[in-house]
Design a protein around this motif. Structure first.
Motif, PDB file in Angstrom:
ATOM      1  N   VAL A 261     -26.528  94.693  -5.791  1.00  0.00           N
ATOM      2  CA  VAL A 261     -25.086  94.834  -6.024  1.00  0.00           C
ATOM      3  C   VAL A 261     -24.716  96.171  -5.164  1.00  0.00           C
ATOM      4  CG1 VAL A 261     -23.173  95.186  -7.281  1.00  0.00           C
ATOM      5  CG2 VAL A 261     -25.296  93.735  -7.999  1.00  0.00           C
ATOM      6  N   ALA A 262     -23.937  95.868  -4.375  1.00  0.00           N
ATOM      7  CA  ALA A 262     -23.527  97.256  -3.480  1.00  0.00           C
ATOM      8  C   ALA A 262     -22.030  97.271  -3.693  1.00  0.00           C
ATOM      9  CB  ALA A 262     -23.537  96.656  -2.037  1.00  0.00           C
ATOM     10  N   ASN A 263     -21.512  98.867  -3.265  1.00  0.00           N
ATOM     11  CA  ASN A 263     -20.421  99.221  -3.414  1.00  0.00           C
ATOM     12  C   ASN A 263     -20.158  99.527  -4.879  1.00  0.00           C
ATOM     13  OD1 ASN A 263     -17.945 100.208  -3.034  1.00  0.00           O
ATOM     14  ND2 ASN A 263     -16.832  98.263  -2.574  1.00  0.00           N
ATOM     15  N   VAL A 264     -21.061 100.317  -5.609  1.00  0.00           N
ATOM     16  CA  VAL A 264     -21.006 100.526  -6.958  1.00  0.00           C
ATOM     17  C   VAL A 264     -20.628 102.030  -6.904  1.00  0.00           C
ATOM     18  CG1 VAL A 264     -22.052 101.025  -9.241  1.00  0.00           C
ATOM     19  CG2 VAL A 264     -22.567  98.914  -8.089  1.00  0.00           C
ATOM     20  N   VAL A 265     -19.772 102.461  -7.718  1.00  0.00           N
ATOM     21  CA  VAL A 265     -19.308 104.097  -7.900  1.00  0.00           C
ATOM     22  C   VAL A 265     -19.302 104.360  -9.116  1.00  0.00           C
ATOM     23  CG1 VAL A 265     -17.247 105.584  -7.692  1.00  0.00           C
ATOM     24  CG2 VAL A 265     -17.615 103.801  -5.826  1.00  0.00           C
ATOM     25  N   VAL A 266     -20.200 105.639  -9.737  1.00  0.00           N
ATOM     26  CA  VAL A 266     -20.296 106.163 -10.735  1.00  0.00           C
ATOM     27  C   VAL A 266     -19.172 107.370 -10.968  1.00  0.00           C
ATOM     28  CG1 VAL A 266     -21.608 107.348 -12.551  1.00  0.00           C
ATOM     29  CG2 VAL A 266     -22.574 105.395 -11.086  1.00  0.00           C
ATOM     30  N   LEU A 267     -18.310 107.389 -11.856  1.00  0.00           N
ATOM     31  CA  LEU A 267     -17.339 108.724 -11.973  1.00  0.00           C
ATOM     32  C   LEU A 267     -17.623 109.704 -13.171  1.00  0.00           C
ATOM     33  CD1 LEU A 267     -13.863 106.855 -11.424  1.00  0.00           C
ATOM     34  CD2 LEU A 267     -15.380 108.221  -9.528  1.00  0.00           C
ATOM     35  N   GLU A 268     -18.022 110.807 -13.011  1.00  0.00           N
ATOM     36  CA  GLU A 268     -18.357 111.674 -14.160  1.00  0.00           C
ATOM     37  C   GLU A 268     -17.330 112.702 -14.171  1.00  0.00           C
ATOM     38  OE1 GLU A 268     -19.922 113.847 -16.951  1.00  0.00           O
ATOM     39  OE2 GLU A 268     -20.758 111.961 -16.446  1.00  0.00           O
ATOM     40  N   ALA A 269     -16.837 112.965 -15.088  1.00  0.00           N
ATOM     41  CA  ALA A 269     -16.059 114.176 -15.441  1.00  0.00           C
ATOM     42  C   ALA A 269     -16.796 115.466 -15.345  1.00  0.00           C
ATOM     43  CB  ALA A 269     -15.479 113.976 -16.926  1.00  0.00           C
ATOM     44  N   ARG A 270     -17.956 115.630 -15.801  1.00  0.00           N
ATOM     45  CA  ARG A 270     -18.413 116.957 -15.733  1.00  0.00           C
ATOM     46  C   ARG A 270     -19.042 117.308 -14.191  1.00  0.00           C
ATOM     47  NH1 ARG A 270     -20.635 114.626 -20.533  1.00  0.00           N
ATOM     48  NH2 ARG A 270     -20.618 116.123 -22.500  1.00  0.00           N
ATOM     49  N   ASP A 271     -19.385 118.472 -13.962  1.00  0.00           N
ATOM     50  CA  ASP A 271     -19.710 118.707 -12.506  1.00  0.00           C
ATOM     51  C   ASP A 271     -21.297 118.415 -12.280  1.00  0.00           C
ATOM     52  OD1 ASP A 271     -17.359 119.667 -11.811  1.00  0.00           O
ATOM     53  OD2 ASP A 271     -17.665 121.589 -12.605  1.00  0.00           O
ATOM     54  N   PHE A 272     -22.013 117.709 -13.133  1.00  0.00           N
ATOM     55  CA  PHE A 272     -23.317 117.395 -13.196  1.00  0.00           C
ATOM     56  C   PHE A 272     -23.512 116.407 -13.996  1.00  0.00           C
ATOM     57  CE2 PHE A 272     -22.265 120.456 -16.444  1.00  0.00           C
ATOM     58  CZ  PHE A 272     -22.623 119.773 -17.746  1.00  0.00           C
ATOM     59  N   ILE A 273     -24.669 115.510 -13.649  1.00  0.00           N
ATOM     60  CA  ILE A 273     -24.826 114.468 -14.253  1.00  0.00           C
ATOM     61  C   ILE A 273     -25.838 114.682 -15.471  1.00  0.00           C
ATOM     62  CG2 ILE A 273     -25.206 113.180 -11.914  1.00  0.00           C
ATOM     63  CD1 ILE A 273     -28.377 113.273 -12.507  1.00  0.00           C
ATOM     64  N   GLY A 274     -26.184 113.934 -16.243  1.00  0.00           N
ATOM     65  CA  GLY A 274     -26.833 113.793 -17.590  1.00  0.00           C
ATOM     66  C   GLY A 274     -26.241 113.464 -18.864  1.00  0.00           C
ATOM     67  N   GLY A 275     -24.838 113.827 -18.525  1.00  0.00           N
ATOM     68  CA  GLY A 275     -24.093 113.606 -20.030  1.00  0.00           C
ATOM     69  C   GLY A 275     -24.536 114.383 -21.158  1.00  0.00           C
ATOM     70  N   ARG A 276     -25.064 113.706 -22.177  1.00  0.00           N
ATOM     71  CA  ARG A 276     -25.389 114.288 -23.551  1.00  0.00           C
ATOM     72  C   ARG A 276     -26.979 114.668 -23.385  1.00  0.00           C
ATOM     73  NH1 ARG A 276     -23.608 110.043 -27.795  1.00  0.00           N
ATOM     74  NH2 ARG A 276     -23.269 108.832 -25.793  1.00  0.00           N
ATOM     75  N   ILE A 277     -27.369 114.274 -22.103  1.00  0.00           N
ATOM     76  CA  ILE A 277     -28.902 115.284 -21.894  1.00  0.00           C
ATOM     77  C   ILE A 277     -28.656 116.398 -21.108  1.00  0.00           C
ATOM     78  CG2 ILE A 277     -30.905 114.713 -20.360  1.00  0.00           C
ATOM     79  CD1 ILE A 277     -31.014 111.727 -21.233  1.00  0.00           C
ATOM     80  N   ALA A 278     -28.958 117.336 -21.580  1.00  0.00           N
ATOM     81  CA  ALA A 278     -28.655 118.658 -21.034  1.00  0.00           C
ATOM     82  C   ALA A 278     -29.730 119.742 -21.252  1.00  0.00           C
ATOM     83  CB  ALA A 278     -27.461 119.343 -21.797  1.00  0.00           C
ATOM     84  N   GLY A 279     -30.139 120.340 -20.432  1.00  0.00           N
ATOM     85  CA  GLY A 279     -31.328 121.342 -20.462  1.00  0.00           C
ATOM     86  C   GLY A 279     -31.110 122.677 -20.098  1.00  0.00           C
ATOM     87  N   MET A 280     -31.743 123.627 -20.851  1.00  0.00           N
ATOM     88  CA  MET A 280     -31.740 125.171 -20.550  1.00  0.00           C
ATOM     89  C   MET A 280     -32.888 125.372 -19.480  1.00  0.00           C
ATOM     90  SD  MET A 280     -31.681 128.297 -23.019  1.00  0.00           S
ATOM     91  CE  MET A 280     -33.519 128.152 -23.282  1.00  0.00           C
ATOM     92  N   GLN A 281     -32.907 126.161 -18.607  1.00  0.00           N
ATOM     93  CA  GLN A 281     -33.817 126.514 -17.664  1.00  0.00           C
ATOM     94  C   GLN A 281     -34.078 127.961 -17.866  1.00  0.00           C
ATOM     95  OE1 GLN A 281     -33.565 125.193 -13.720  1.00  0.00           O
ATOM     96  NE2 GLN A 281     -35.453 126.072 -12.966  1.00  0.00           N
ATOM     97  N   ALA A 282     -35.450 128.218 -18.108  1.00  0.00           N
ATOM     98  CA  ALA A 282     -35.995 129.369 -18.557  1.00  0.00           C
ATOM     99  C   ALA A 282     -36.000 130.193 -17.294  1.00  0.00           C
ATOM    100  CB  ALA A 282     -37.422 129.317 -19.105  1.00  0.00           C
ATOM    101  N   ALA A 283     -35.588 131.643 -17.369  1.00  0.00           N
ATOM    102  CA  ALA A 283     -35.423 132.417 -16.222  1.00  0.00           C
ATOM    103  C   ALA A 283     -36.975 132.726 -15.565  1.00  0.00           C
ATOM    104  CB  ALA A 283     -34.743 133.891 -16.429  1.00  0.00           C
ATOM    105  N   GLY A 284     -36.789 132.464 -14.213  1.00  0.00           N
ATOM    106  CA  GLY A 284     -38.367 132.677 -13.738  1.00  0.00           C
ATOM    107  C   GLY A 284     -39.281 131.597 -13.709  1.00  0.00           C
TER     108      GLY A 284
END
Length: 370
Positions: free
Chosen positions: A27-50
């Motif tokens: 299937v071609a011409n599929v668009v995903v619209l996301e309100a956040r500025d990043f993907i993942g939704g409720r999957i969210a991670g914190m990156q450790a410094a360094g």
């Protein structure tokens, strides 16, 4: 006016997996619209410094023996999983001022599994499989309007600039309450369906998670698993969140209600969480390399007012599409809460997305009614 064959609203696990499946169907011409500025939704991670390790602030576990489709997806994407660390004793504190009691850690059966790199590795990998799908972040969908042969979608960016889209079908990859209350429908959804969606609790919405990252898992040196339960809080349930060969970490769920948390300063809550870890695991817990709280109840793209007093339970799945009327065959819901077997779980997002794509595919094969 921009055109698409299918528009998917939401770039969390269900939305990205639906796009992945549609591409596999050609299937071609599929668009995903996301309100956040990043993907993942409720999957969210914190990156450790360094470091490159990411620690889950949303869902963290899955159970391959029970959730076969998710396991197959993880395996097919070449992701590495590992069992939740549960070796050693756990701690239990009955009341403030009482010393914690050591006891054997409860072993999960079947074992709870996590992903190397955190659950963001899953959504990143899915995103990486997409070749023709267009994923547009920073676009909050405001309105869906049914027309004779298509659906008109209006979305807005952070500055309020509105973009108009036109699609043959819309897949709703956002929680039922947000789908019902956050989007205007012209004409309105069937009243019974809207009530059913509004009554469905949003998983993660009432919860908050605390993560503390350390140089090494010092609790293991004490024969502790990192697991703890507390009646005094603020964290009610704590687990080891370390990455194999990477950074050490503990995480916990805040036990206080969402409305109570809203009245407290983040700095105060962080200090109380650190103090609790010191009471449980000793003075080495006092100075994490980094720590953070993610309060999902204060995330407007996850929680509604109705979620603040809810328990966040995995609710019975509501109907995923209108059974009659103008929206029938034009609108299908695919977020995790619509999964018949695993509503609210990561596996539910995979199941609901697959069912939604199958329903769309079946509708294309039915002859038009004269």
């Amino acid at each position: 006016m921009q055109h698409a064959r299918i528009i998917i609203i939401g770039a969390g696990l269900s939305g990205l997996y639906a796009a992945h499946l549609l591409e596999r169907l050609g299937v071609a011409n599929v668009v995903v619209l996301e309100a956040r500025d990043f993907i993942g939704g409720r999957i969210a991670g914190m990156q450790a410094a360094g470091g490159s390790d990411r620690f889950d602030l949303g869902p963290a576990w899955f159970w391959p023996e029970q959730q076969c489709a998710l396991h197959q997806l993880v395996d097919g994407l070449g992701l590495q999983c590992f069992a939740q660390y549960d070796q050693g004793d756990m701690l239990y504190q009955r009341a403030a001022g009482e010393a914690p009691v050591r006891m054997r850690t409860y072993a999960s059966a079947p074992p709870s599994m996590r992903l190397i790199g955190g659950m963001n590795a899953l959504t990143d990998a899915l995103h990486g499989t997409l070749r023709s799908t267009r994923v547009v972040t920073g676009q909050q969908v405001l309105r869906l309007r049914h027309a004779a042969e298509h659906v008109e979608v209006a979305s807005a960016d952070a500055a309020g600039a509105v973009t108009a889209w036109r699609a043959g079908h819309v897949l709703l990859a956002l929680p039922p309450r947000l789908a019902a209350a956050g989007i205007a429908y012209e004409p309105a959804l069937p009243a019974a369906l809207a009530r059913e969606w509004t009554a469905t609790a949003t998983w993660m919405a009432p919860h908050a998670k605390y993560v503390a990252v350390y140089e090494r898992p010092f609790w293991r040196e004490q024969g502790l698993s990192g697991s703890a339960r507390s009646q005094s809080g603020p964290l009610g349930e704590i687990h080891d969140a370390s990455m194999p060969g990477g950074s050490a970490a503990l995480f916990g769920f805040l036990a206080m209600p969402a409305r109570t948390r809203q009245r407290l300063d983040d700095g105060v809550l962080l200090a109380h969480c650190r103090a609790q870890l010191v009471r449980l695991f000793g003075p080495q817990a006092a100075a994490p390399r980094t720590d953070a709280i993610k309060d999902w109840s204060q995330d407007a793209l996850t929680a509604t007012a109705a979620d603040l007093d809810a328990g966040g339970e995995h609710a019975h799945a509501p109907a995923a599409a209108p059974a009659a009327g103008p929206w029938q065959g034009r609108l299908t819901a695919i977020a995790s809460e619509w999964s018949p077997r695993f509503p609210g779980y990561l596996a539910g997002a995979v199941e609901a997305a697959a069912l939604g794509v199958q329903a769309w595919q079946a509708a294309q094969q039915r002859p038009a009614i004269p």
